[in-house]
Scaffold this motif. Sequence first.
Motif, PDB file in Angstrom:
ATOM      1  N   SER A   1      20.488  70.934  20.911  1.00  0.00           N
ATOM      2  CA  SER A   1      21.888  70.756  20.519  1.00  0.00           C
ATOM      3  C   SER A   1      22.005  70.568  19.012  1.00  0.00           C
ATOM      4  N   MET A   2      21.081  69.841  18.411  1.00  0.00           N
ATOM      5  CA  MET A   2      21.064  69.683  16.960  1.00  0.00           C
ATOM      6  C   MET A   2      20.875  71.038  16.287  1.00  0.00           C
ATOM      7  N   ARG A   3      19.968  71.819  16.794  1.00  0.00           N
ATOM      8  CA  ARG A   3      19.723  73.155  16.256  1.00  0.00           C
ATOM      9  C   ARG A   3      20.993  74.000  16.318  1.00  0.00           C
ATOM     10  N   GLY A   4      21.656  73.992  17.488  1.00  0.00           N
ATOM     11  CA  GLY A   4      22.878  74.781  17.644  1.00  0.00           C
ATOM     12  C   GLY A   4      24.004  74.296  16.755  1.00  0.00           C
TER      13      GLY A   4
ATOM     14  N   ALA B   1      19.891  62.568  10.674  1.00  0.00           N
ATOM     15  CA  ALA B   1      18.641  62.015  10.156  1.00  0.00           C
ATOM     16  C   ALA B   1      18.565  60.514  10.382  1.00  0.00           C
ATOM     17  N   THR B   2      19.686  59.838  10.227  1.00  0.00           N
ATOM     18  CA  THR B   2      19.702  58.393  10.474  1.00  0.00           C
ATOM     19  C   THR B   2      19.319  58.089  11.921  1.00  0.00           C
ATOM     20  N   ALA B   3      19.798  58.918  12.839  1.00  0.00           N
ATOM     21  CA  ALA B   3      19.500  58.708  14.252  1.00  0.00           C
ATOM     22  C   ALA B   3      18.081  59.137  14.618  1.00  0.00           C
ATOM     23  N   ALA B   4      17.548  60.143  13.925  1.00  0.00           N
ATOM     24  CA  ALA B   4      16.255  60.717  14.302  1.00  0.00           C
ATOM     25  C   ALA B   4      15.078  60.141  13.534  1.00  0.00           C
ATOM     26  N   ALA B   5      15.338  59.301  12.532  1.00  0.00           N
ATOM     27  CA  ALA B   5      14.264  58.837  11.639  1.00  0.00           C
ATOM     28  C   ALA B   5      13.164  58.063  12.365  1.00  0.00           C
ATOM     29  N   GLY B   6      13.490  57.431  13.477  1.00  0.00           N
ATOM     30  CA  GLY B   6      12.492  56.667  14.216  1.00  0.00           C
ATOM     31  C   GLY B   6      11.819  57.450  15.318  1.00  0.00           C
ATOM     32  N   THR B   7      12.015  58.769  15.321  1.00  0.00           N
ATOM     33  CA  THR B   7      11.455  59.624  16.374  1.00  0.00           C
ATOM     34  C   THR B   7      10.645  60.765  15.756  1.00  0.00           C
ATOM     35  N   ASP B   8      10.010  61.553  16.631  1.00  0.00           N
ATOM     36  CA  ASP B   8       9.273  62.750  16.196  1.00  0.00           C
ATOM     37  C   ASP B   8      10.004  64.024  16.606  1.00  0.00           C
ATOM     38  N   ILE B   9      11.309  63.918  16.858  1.00  0.00           N
ATOM     39  CA  ILE B   9      12.052  65.067  17.377  1.00  0.00           C
ATOM     40  C   ILE B   9      12.065  66.230  16.394  1.00  0.00           C
ATOM     41  N   VAL B  10      12.340  65.941  15.127  1.00  0.00           N
ATOM     42  CA  VAL B  10      12.410  67.032  14.148  1.00  0.00           C
ATOM     43  C   VAL B  10      11.028  67.626  13.912  1.00  0.00           C
ATOM     44  N   ARG B  11       9.989  66.802  13.978  1.00  0.00           N
ATOM     45  CA  ARG B  11       8.621  67.341  13.870  1.00  0.00           C
ATOM     46  C   ARG B  11       8.340  68.306  15.017  1.00  0.00           C
ATOM     47  N   ALA B  12       8.803  67.962  16.231  1.00  0.00           N
ATOM     48  CA  ALA B  12       8.619  68.863  17.374  1.00  0.00           C
ATOM     49  C   ALA B  12       9.371  70.170  17.158  1.00  0.00           C
ATOM     50  N   TRP B  13      10.590  70.070  16.617  1.00  0.00           N
ATOM     51  CA  TRP B  13      11.379  71.266  16.312  1.00  0.00           C
ATOM     52  C   TRP B  13      10.659  72.119  15.270  1.00  0.00           C
TER      53      TRP B  13
ATOM     54  N   MET C   1      16.143  69.165   7.681  1.00  0.00           N
ATOM     55  CA  MET C   1      16.168  67.926   8.452  1.00  0.00           C
ATOM     56  C   MET C   1      14.880  67.129   8.268  1.00  0.00           C
ATOM     57  N   HIS C   2      13.760  67.818   8.129  1.00  0.00           N
ATOM     58  CA  HIS C   2      12.494  67.127   7.882  1.00  0.00           C
ATOM     59  C   HIS C   2      12.570  66.350   6.561  1.00  0.00           C
ATOM     60  N   ALA C   3      13.184  66.966   5.537  1.00  0.00           N
ATOM     61  CA  ALA C   3      13.359  66.281   4.250  1.00  0.00           C
ATOM     62  C   ALA C   3      14.295  65.093   4.404  1.00  0.00           C
ATOM     63  N   ARG C   4      15.370  65.292   5.123  1.00  0.00           N
ATOM     64  CA  ARG C   4      16.330  64.203   5.359  1.00  0.00           C
ATOM     65  C   ARG C   4      15.640  62.987   5.989  1.00  0.00           C
ATOM     66  N   ILE C   5      14.838  63.230   6.990  1.00  0.00           N
ATOM     67  CA  ILE C   5      14.178  62.141   7.710  1.00  0.00           C
ATOM     68  C   ILE C   5      13.137  61.467   6.826  1.00  0.00           C
ATOM     69  N   ALA C   6      12.404  62.260   6.059  1.00  0.00           N
ATOM     70  CA  ALA C   6      11.408  61.683   5.155  1.00  0.00           C
ATOM     71  C   ALA C   6      12.061  60.746   4.153  1.00  0.00           C
TER      72      ALA C   6
ATOM     73  N   ALA D   1      27.983  65.089  20.496  1.00  0.00           N
ATOM     74  CA  ALA D   1      27.200  65.678  21.586  1.00  0.00           C
ATOM     75  C   ALA D   1      25.750  65.888  21.151  1.00  0.00           C
ATOM     76  N   ALA D   2      25.543  66.327  19.915  1.00  0.00           N
ATOM     77  CA  ALA D   2      24.182  66.531  19.421  1.00  0.00           C
ATOM     78  C   ALA D   2      23.436  65.211  19.315  1.00  0.00           C
ATOM     79  N   LEU D   3      24.138  64.162  18.903  1.00  0.00           N
ATOM     80  CA  LEU D   3      23.520  62.838  18.826  1.00  0.00           C
ATOM     81  C   LEU D   3      23.102  62.334  20.199  1.00  0.00           C
ATOM     82  N   GLN D   4      23.934  62.585  21.185  1.00  0.00           N
ATOM     83  CA  GLN D   4      23.596  62.147  22.543  1.00  0.00           C
ATOM     84  C   GLN D   4      22.332  62.834  23.041  1.00  0.00           C
ATOM     85  N   ASP D   5      22.205  64.118  22.780  1.00  0.00           N
ATOM     86  CA  ASP D   5      21.001  64.835  23.180  1.00  0.00           C
ATOM     87  C   ASP D   5      19.786  64.359  22.389  1.00  0.00           C
ATOM     88  N   LEU D   6      19.995  64.114  21.118  1.00  0.00           N
ATOM     89  CA  LEU D   6      18.900  63.649  20.268  1.00  0.00           C
ATOM     90  C   LEU D   6      18.327  62.337  20.786  1.00  0.00           C
TER      91      LEU D   6
END
Length: 329
Positions: free
Chosen positions: A33-36, A55-67, A80-85, A21-26
């Motif tokens: 949903s990721m936060r929760g 992180a694999t799903a979000a690496a091509g986005t700025d979602i975690v930066r927005a969070w 998560m920022h470290a994971r994506i980096a 569910a969190a991946l779908q929202d991401l």
Amino acid sequence: MAREGARPTYDPAGHDPALRAALQDLRTGRWMSMRGLLADTTTWWQWTQRTQVLATAAAGTDIVRAWLDEEPHSIPAVVMHARIAVERALRAHREEHGRTRELWREAWQSCAAAARASPQDPVPWVCLLALATLDREQSRPEHRVAPPEPMLPPGPWGLLAEAGKRDPFNREAYHRMLQFLYARGPAERLAEATGFAQWAADTAPPGSALHVLPLYVRVERYRRTGARDAALDLHWVAEDAGRETRQALHSWFEVTRTDERSPLDLNHLAHALWGALQFTDAARVFEALGPYWTPLPWIHRATDPGDRAQALEVFLQARARSSAARKQS
């Protein structure tokens, strides 16, 4: 439970509906949903698994930066920022991108920040282990530490130990260490990886996913040497292969629950049991997979190593053969 004969799907969330569910929202640009999900995660095993998949799903986005901009003091956001980096640095390395070294440096700094923010968390140390694979020459001193056993090679053992202090026998940490050993040299260096995987499995407690680790090395050996199917089949019925497969079955599969098992581990065990002609036990593992599958290790059985459709057909044939044998027994 999957309907018998149904075609499975590849789903990185596997048997974790909350992660799905969190991946779908991401994927639609939402991070709440990721936060929760991360706030509700109570075990280091799940924390490590979920942060890696997210992180694999979000690496091509700025979602975690927005969070992180919204909640700069959020520890999950910092991790998560470290994971994506790290994911971005690894991708750049695989693609031989010109910014690899810059991204590597940024990822290292992000990992250090995450370790300071969450000192009890194994994930920042797992991330540093992942980055160690980029240092093939072992130029950094932390990547050439003396091993805990004389038969093992120097490597980032201190990083592995730090992860282990926080989560003993952390699955991803040991897989990252294995990848570091793979990156050290050509096929003959797989002897080091074999020794490491055997050592890890022998020292792991019952229920640990590290009992599956030697099966990964066996698949990697034949991927690198380009062995044909017939050779691979003979390999899996060998005495040492049978011993490793039985250890994974009895010391991991039979003492864990579905939600504690990685789909990738289940696929490697099903593949090993099928290759060893242990069809009845293989059927049990296929049943535990339910409606899911992973392209690895089946894709190495395909004539074209990149043909996922052919890999799926191999999986389906193996599952059908195992199920038929179980009904006859």
